[in-house]
Design a protein around this motif. Sequence first.
Motif, short mmCIF file in Angstrom:
data_model
loop_
_atom_site.label_atom_id
_atom_site.label_comp_id
_atom_site.label_asym_id
_atom_site.label_seq_id
_atom_site.Cartn_x
_atom_site.Cartn_y
_atom_site.Cartn_z
N UNK A 101 5.32 -8.92 -53.72
CA UNK A 101 4.55 -9.91 -54.27
C UNK A 101 3.00 -9.66 -54.01
N UNK A 102 2.65 -8.88 -53.16
CA UNK A 102 1.02 -8.40 -52.87
C UNK A 102 0.89 -7.22 -54.25
N UNK A 103 1.80 -6.47 -54.57
CA UNK A 103 1.79 -5.50 -55.67
C UNK A 103 1.62 -6.24 -56.87
N UNK A 104 2.52 -7.18 -56.94
CA UNK A 104 2.56 -8.11 -58.48
C UNK A 104 1.18 -8.90 -58.59
N UNK A 518 10.18 1.50 -65.24
CA UNK A 518 10.67 0.07 -65.10
C UNK A 518 12.20 0.14 -65.54
N UNK A 519 12.38 0.60 -66.49
CA UNK A 519 13.91 0.59 -67.21
C UNK A 519 15.00 1.45 -66.02
N UNK A 577 1.96 -4.92 -68.27
CA UNK A 577 3.28 -5.78 -68.39
C UNK A 577 4.24 -4.82 -67.67
N UNK A 578 4.52 -3.57 -67.90
CA UNK A 578 5.81 -3.02 -67.36
C UNK A 578 5.42 -2.67 -65.80
N UNK A 579 3.98 -2.60 -65.44
CA UNK A 579 3.84 -2.73 -64.19
C UNK A 579 3.99 -3.97 -63.54
N UNK A 580 3.85 -4.88 -64.12
CA UNK A 580 3.98 -6.40 -63.80
C UNK A 580 5.68 -6.57 -63.38
N UNK A 581 6.27 -6.04 -64.33
CA UNK A 581 7.75 -6.28 -64.54
C UNK A 581 8.38 -5.50 -63.57
N UNK A 584 8.23 -7.64 -60.34
CA UNK A 584 8.92 -8.90 -60.59
C UNK A 584 10.25 -9.07 -59.99
N UNK A 585 10.60 -10.27 -59.80
CA UNK A 585 12.25 -10.39 -59.57
C UNK A 585 12.93 -9.81 -60.79
#
Length: 596
Positions: A101-104, A518-519, A577-581, A584-585
């Motif tokens: 969550x800190x990274x997010x 991410x994938x 977006x991909x860094x965020x995902x 993410x959960x």
Amino acid sequence: MLPLLRRWIFYTVVSATILFLLFHASHILEGPHGRHRRPHHSPIERLTHPHFWQSKFRWRDLPQRHPVTNLTTLPSGPLVDIPKIQHDFEPETHERRVERQARLAAVKEAFLHSWAGYTENAWLQDEVAPVSGESHNGFGGWGATLVDSLDTLWIMGLQKDFEVAVSALRKIDFTTTPLNDINVFETTIRYVGGFLSAYDVSGQKHKILLEKAVELGDMLYFAFDTPNRMPVTRWDWKNAALGGSQEAARFSLLAEVGSLTLEFTRLSQLTGDDKWYDAIARITDVFENSQNRTKIPGLWGVMVDTQNADFTRDTTFSIGGMADSLYEYLPKQHLMLGGRSDQYRNMYTTALAAIREHILFRPLNPDNQQLLLPGILKRYSSAHISLIPEAQHLTCFAGGMVALAAKAFQQTHDLETARQLVDGCLWAYESMPSGIMPESFHAAPCRETADENCTWSDQKWYRAINTPAPAKHSVDDEPERTMKEAKLTIKAAKLVPGFTRIIDPRYMLRPEAIESLFVLYRITGDHTLQDKAWNMFQAISNATKTNIAYAGIQDVSETGSDWIDTMESFWTAETLKYFYLIFSEPDVISLDDYVL
């Protein structure tokens, strides 16, 4: 006519004759249907006619010179049972959740900084210049960053910003642009893709998103109005609006011709209008029919002859720049169609076999990691085929592509190839002093893929530096001389172990590497990939953050490199977006629910 078009008419001194033709084109003659034609007026009379200013030009109303009589329809029938893509994640520990969550939050803050820079300095323009604060309009001047980032706003929970952005879409006028030629591919992926992805992720509640996608789709459809229905990829839109003749080019970039499938297919799916799917299906059929007749069967050259629908002539083969997204879209289009057609699956399977045989190579590296990088193949003759060990940041999509297809097509043995491709890009990131991979570089290639032939030695690296062709790793008769020559090159070119030349040392905020991480993370559940992603994010943020937003950098082979006054829309639309995902959960934009 819209006020903007009125100003354009007067202040650009467009001739009355052209105005007459534009008016004539935007009001379809009624004669062929048995109704009376409108009375003829001179150009000046039309210009002053009250109805001229009350009408609205619509691309949909224009007749096509080469209309399609029988549309290829979307594949029908029940959905194929596509295997589950994502890993079954176990509940995370408290410590890992806090860290994630800190990274997010850090990634979200980077987006907010970028978005603020755009909204405060370049609102409704294509891009903000992150150093000077000026605006750039290279993609039509229709607000590329705004449109391209809509889905990121929604995914990050920035609903207020999303609503403000959506409300601004009414101000975007796709009937005109200061550009003489439109890049159909770039316009499609940034705008049509931006509208449709935002429409889907936001629950299809904002109808204007689909309306604007259709409005632009109607315009782009005219780029296909050629004798053979192949697209004009660098398109003179004014000529088309005036009803002028046009034909596809003799030389078109592979990616620009073959990477319209996802957006056009989704547009047909959402509207029920098959014309967009028909447009790309015709191109796909040409690709399919030519795939095994090219100079390297299974692959297509980076240039294709769209004028004659001949995709077999070129002798340069790559999955990097000018070609990349064609291959990337093959398994994704299979998923987009719900597996109802095997066409794209078969094309991908054939292409992957050829990529393995001809394009991928193992780079020498000090840790003897099992890495793969895609190179560039030149076919000079049937007896002279050469692989150039040139790796590009653009090719980093390949790991994600192979991983996604491995799950979708139940070819799980390909996951090892996917991992080695991802690791190859990670190695390139981690090797640089800045912690960031360059746009393109040459690596020291192994002659064979067997482990014993890819064991590191300084002498092999030196020899590769001094030899433009792939290193043969034979015993060197003059090792001292080889070492001295190589060390001079290493110092002058700022080379790191395994690299033999840095062709383009820039970093342009590209998304390909983090997309594949991410994938692969979502497919394997390997949490070390999150740690790798975090290291990448920190390196990129430290090197590229400006007071306004984030900028590309001139040279990744040094720390504290100068900035480039450019922040393309894919930074907020894809990279962040991909860094965020990845932090993410797993159920946020699940790979089992969306085609990204």
